[in-house]
Write a protein that holds these residues in place. Structure first.
Motif, PDB file in Angstrom:
ATOM      1  N   GLY A  44     -11.581  18.610 -49.584  1.00  0.00           N
ATOM      2  CA  GLY A  44     -10.817  19.561 -48.780  1.00  0.00           C
ATOM      3  C   GLY A  44     -11.036  19.321 -47.290  1.00  0.00           C
ATOM      4  N   MET A  45      -9.969  19.242 -46.540  1.00  0.00           N
ATOM      5  CA  MET A  45     -10.032  19.001 -45.096  1.00  0.00           C
ATOM      6  C   MET A  45      -9.213  20.052 -44.370  1.00  0.00           C
ATOM      7  SD  MET A  45     -11.388  15.862 -44.159  1.00  0.00           S
ATOM      8  CE  MET A  45     -11.919  14.395 -44.987  1.00  0.00           C
ATOM      9  N   ARG A  46      -9.700  20.454 -43.213  1.00  0.00           N
ATOM     10  CA  ARG A  46      -8.901  21.282 -42.315  1.00  0.00           C
ATOM     11  C   ARG A  46      -8.380  20.342 -41.244  1.00  0.00           C
ATOM     12  NH1 ARG A  46      -9.960  25.020 -37.617  1.00  0.00           N
ATOM     13  NH2 ARG A  46     -12.031  24.121 -37.637  1.00  0.00           N
ATOM     14  N   VAL A  47      -7.084  20.098 -41.254  1.00  0.00           N
ATOM     15  CA  VAL A  47      -6.471  19.157 -40.318  1.00  0.00           C
ATOM     16  C   VAL A  47      -6.306  19.856 -38.965  1.00  0.00           C
ATOM     17  CG1 VAL A  47      -4.444  17.742 -39.834  1.00  0.00           C
ATOM     18  CG2 VAL A  47      -5.311  17.928 -42.176  1.00  0.00           C
ATOM     19  N   LEU A  48      -6.916  19.284 -37.945  1.00  0.00           N
ATOM     20  CA  LEU A  48      -6.814  19.837 -36.594  1.00  0.00           C
ATOM     21  C   LEU A  48      -5.585  19.307 -35.870  1.00  0.00           C
ATOM     22  CD1 LEU A  48     -10.570  19.444 -35.564  1.00  0.00           C
ATOM     23  CD2 LEU A  48      -9.430  21.491 -36.447  1.00  0.00           C
ATOM     24  N   SER A  49      -5.332  17.997 -36.005  1.00  0.00           N
ATOM     25  CA  SER A  49      -4.171  17.413 -35.329  1.00  0.00           C
ATOM     26  C   SER A  49      -3.769  16.115 -36.003  1.00  0.00           C
ATOM     27  CB  SER A  49      -4.475  17.149 -33.853  1.00  0.00           C
ATOM     28  OG  SER A  49      -5.482  16.159 -33.721  1.00  0.00           O
ATOM     29  N   ILE A  50      -2.472  15.811 -35.904  1.00  0.00           N
ATOM     30  CA  ILE A  50      -1.906  14.539 -36.362  1.00  0.00           C
ATOM     31  C   ILE A  50      -0.996  14.065 -35.241  1.00  0.00           C
ATOM     32  CG2 ILE A  50      -0.541  13.352 -38.110  1.00  0.00           C
ATOM     33  CD1 ILE A  50      -1.148  15.672 -40.001  1.00  0.00           C
ATOM     34  N   LYS A  51      -1.325  12.914 -34.646  1.00  0.00           N
ATOM     35  CA  LYS A  51      -0.536  12.410 -33.526  1.00  0.00           C
ATOM     36  C   LYS A  51      -0.034  10.999 -33.809  1.00  0.00           C
ATOM     37  CE  LYS A  51      -2.844  15.263 -30.145  1.00  0.00           C
ATOM     38  NZ  LYS A  51      -3.640  15.361 -28.950  1.00  0.00           N
ATOM     39  N   PRO A  52       1.278  10.862 -34.082  1.00  0.00           N
ATOM     40  CA  PRO A  52       1.846   9.524 -34.263  1.00  0.00           C
ATOM     41  C   PRO A  52       2.279   8.939 -32.913  1.00  0.00           C
ATOM     42  CG  PRO A  52       3.500  11.170 -34.788  1.00  0.00           C
ATOM     43  CD  PRO A  52       2.237  11.917 -34.421  1.00  0.00           C
ATOM     44  N   CYS A 104       4.189  11.127 -42.702  1.00  0.00           N
ATOM     45  CA  CYS A 104       4.798  10.851 -41.393  1.00  0.00           C
ATOM     46  C   CYS A 104       6.030   9.983 -41.590  1.00  0.00           C
ATOM     47  CB  CYS A 104       3.828  10.092 -40.480  1.00  0.00           C
ATOM     48  SG  CYS A 104       2.305  10.963 -40.109  1.00  0.00           S
ATOM     49  N   THR A 105       7.050  10.281 -40.827  1.00  0.00           N
ATOM     50  CA  THR A 105       8.228   9.428 -40.730  1.00  0.00           C
ATOM     51  C   THR A 105       8.159   8.793 -39.353  1.00  0.00           C
ATOM     52  OG1 THR A 105       9.456  10.929 -42.152  1.00  0.00           O
ATOM     53  CG2 THR A 105      10.741   9.386 -40.825  1.00  0.00           C
ATOM     54  N   LEU A 106       7.965   7.486 -39.327  1.00  0.00           N
ATOM     55  CA  LEU A 106       7.708   6.781 -38.065  1.00  0.00           C
ATOM     56  C   LEU A 106       8.949   6.164 -37.450  1.00  0.00           C
ATOM     57  CD1 LEU A 106       4.384   5.101 -39.205  1.00  0.00           C
ATOM     58  CD2 LEU A 106       4.672   7.196 -37.858  1.00  0.00           C
ATOM     59  N   GLY A 107      10.078   6.220 -38.150  1.00  0.00           N
ATOM     60  CA  GLY A 107      11.303   5.630 -37.614  1.00  0.00           C
ATOM     61  C   GLY A 107      11.326   4.125 -37.815  1.00  0.00           C
ATOM     62  N   ALA A 108      12.241   3.460 -37.106  1.00  0.00           N
ATOM     63  CA  ALA A 108      12.435   2.022 -37.267  1.00  0.00           C
ATOM     64  C   ALA A 108      11.288   1.235 -36.643  1.00  0.00           C
ATOM     65  CB  ALA A 108      13.754   1.602 -36.636  1.00  0.00           C
ATOM     66  N   LEU A 109      10.847   0.212 -37.371  1.00  0.00           N
ATOM     67  CA  LEU A 109       9.857  -0.740 -36.863  1.00  0.00           C
ATOM     68  C   LEU A 109      10.451  -2.133 -37.003  1.00  0.00           C
ATOM     69  CD1 LEU A 109       6.406   0.379 -38.371  1.00  0.00           C
ATOM     70  CD2 LEU A 109       7.169   0.576 -36.013  1.00  0.00           C
ATOM     71  N   ALA A 110      10.736  -2.777 -35.878  1.00  0.00           N
ATOM     72  CA  ALA A 110      11.249  -4.141 -35.912  1.00  0.00           C
ATOM     73  C   ALA A 110      10.140  -5.081 -36.385  1.00  0.00           C
ATOM     74  CB  ALA A 110      11.741  -4.549 -34.526  1.00  0.00           C
ATOM     75  N   ALA A 111      10.529  -6.269 -36.798  1.00  0.00           N
ATOM     76  CA  ALA A 111       9.540  -7.261 -37.241  1.00  0.00           C
ATOM     77  C   ALA A 111       8.516  -7.477 -36.124  1.00  0.00           C
ATOM     78  CB  ALA A 111      10.232  -8.569 -37.590  1.00  0.00           C
ATOM     79  N   GLY A 112       7.239  -7.386 -36.482  1.00  0.00           N
ATOM     80  CA  GLY A 112       6.155  -7.575 -35.505  1.00  0.00           C
ATOM     81  C   GLY A 112       5.710  -6.297 -34.812  1.00  0.00           C
ATOM     82  N   GLU A 113       6.477  -5.207 -34.933  1.00  0.00           N
ATOM     83  CA  GLU A 113       6.111  -3.950 -34.271  1.00  0.00           C
ATOM     84  C   GLU A 113       5.115  -3.154 -35.107  1.00  0.00           C
ATOM     85  OE1 GLU A 113       9.680  -2.551 -31.331  1.00  0.00           O
ATOM     86  OE2 GLU A 113       9.713  -1.760 -33.375  1.00  0.00           O
ATOM     87  N   SER A 114       4.364  -2.295 -34.394  1.00  0.00           N
ATOM     88  CA  SER A 114       3.365  -1.443 -35.037  1.00  0.00           C
ATOM     89  C   SER A 114       3.517  -0.012 -34.573  1.00  0.00           C
ATOM     90  CB  SER A 114       1.959  -1.918 -34.674  1.00  0.00           C
ATOM     91  OG  SER A 114       1.720  -3.201 -35.166  1.00  0.00           O
ATOM     92  N   ALA A 115       2.991   0.902 -35.373  1.00  0.00           N
ATOM     93  CA  ALA A 115       2.891   2.313 -35.005  1.00  0.00           C
ATOM     94  C   ALA A 115       1.491   2.766 -35.407  1.00  0.00           C
ATOM     95  CB  ALA A 115       3.950   3.141 -35.716  1.00  0.00           C
ATOM     96  N   LYS A 116       0.988   3.760 -34.703  1.00  0.00           N
ATOM     97  CA  LYS A 116      -0.362   4.251 -34.946  1.00  0.00           C
ATOM     98  C   LYS A 116      -0.316   5.760 -35.148  1.00  0.00           C
ATOM     99  CE  LYS A 116      -4.739   4.469 -32.420  1.00  0.00           C
ATOM    100  NZ  LYS A 116      -5.413   4.011 -31.191  1.00  0.00           N
TER     101      LYS A 116
END
Length: 160
Positions: A59-67, A80-92
Motif C-alpha cells: 500500500g502506497m500513499r501517492v504524493l505526486s506524479i509528474k510526467p 499515464c498517457t504520454l502522447g506521441a513519442l517519435a523514434a528516439g524520443e523519451s518521456a519521464k
C-alpha cells in the motif's frame, strides 16, 4: 465503373521500452520514496499515444506524479498517457509516494505504444523491454527487542 480503394497501410511497428528506478531500495515505513520511469521509443515509427501502467503490492500513499509530457491518474495503480513519442524520443515520469505497510515487493510498470486517433494501433514486436520493476523493501520504523536477565526462573524470582 468500379473504383477499388485499397485499405490504408498497416502502421509501422514501434519498440517502446520502460526502465524503472527507486531512490531507496531499502527504506523505513513512512519514508518518502521517489520512483522514476523512463519511457523511450526505439522506433522505427512514432508511438502514437505511449502509455504506462504502474502497480504496487505494498500500500502506497501517492504524493505526486509528474510526467515530462502528457497526463497521469493519481492513485494505486496509476496510469499515464504520454502522447506521441517519435523514434528516439523519451518521456519521464517521477512519482513520490510513502509506503503504508512493511514488506518486500517487485514494484512493476508496463508500457504500450498506444493507438492513433484513427484507431490504428502499431505493433510492438519486442515486448521484452515493455516491463520493468524496482525491488523495494520497507522495514518497520520501530523495532522492539526484548531481553531477560534469566532464561530459567523459580516462582517468585525477580526478572529484569
Amino acid at each position: 465503373t468500379i473504383t477499388i480503394v485499397p485499405p490504408p497501410p498497416a502502421p509501422q511497428p514501434v519498440d517502446v521500452q520502460v526502465i524503472k528506478h527507486v531512490n531507496h531500495p531499502v527504506t523505513k515505513a513512512g519514508q518518502t520514496l521517489t520512483y522514476t520511469l523512463n519511457v523511450k521509443n526505439n522506433g522505427p515509427a512514432t508511438a502514437p499515444n505511449a502509455g504506462v501502467t504502474d502497480t504496487s503490492a505494498i500500500g502506497m500513499r501517492v504524493l505526486s506524479i509528474k510526467p515530462s509530457q502528457g497526463t497521469c491518474s493519481k492513485g494505486v495503480p496509476f496510469s499515464c498517457t504520454l502522447g506521441a513519442l517519435a523514434a528516439g524520443e523519451s518521456a519521464k515520469v517521477t512519482i513520490r509516494a510513502i509506503p503504508r505497510q512493511t514488506g518486500s515487493e517487485l514494484n512493476s510498470v508496463s508500457t504500450t505504444p498506444g493507438c492513433a486517433s484513427d484507431g490504428s494501433c502499431p505493433a510492438d514486436p519486442n515486448t521484452d523491454n515493455n516491463v520493468s520493476a524496482a525491488k523495494t523493501r520497507v522495514k518497520p520504523a520501530l523495532l522492539l527487542v526484548k531481553t531477560v536477565n534469566h532464561k530459567v526462573v523459580r516462582a517468585g524470582q525477580k526478572l529484569t
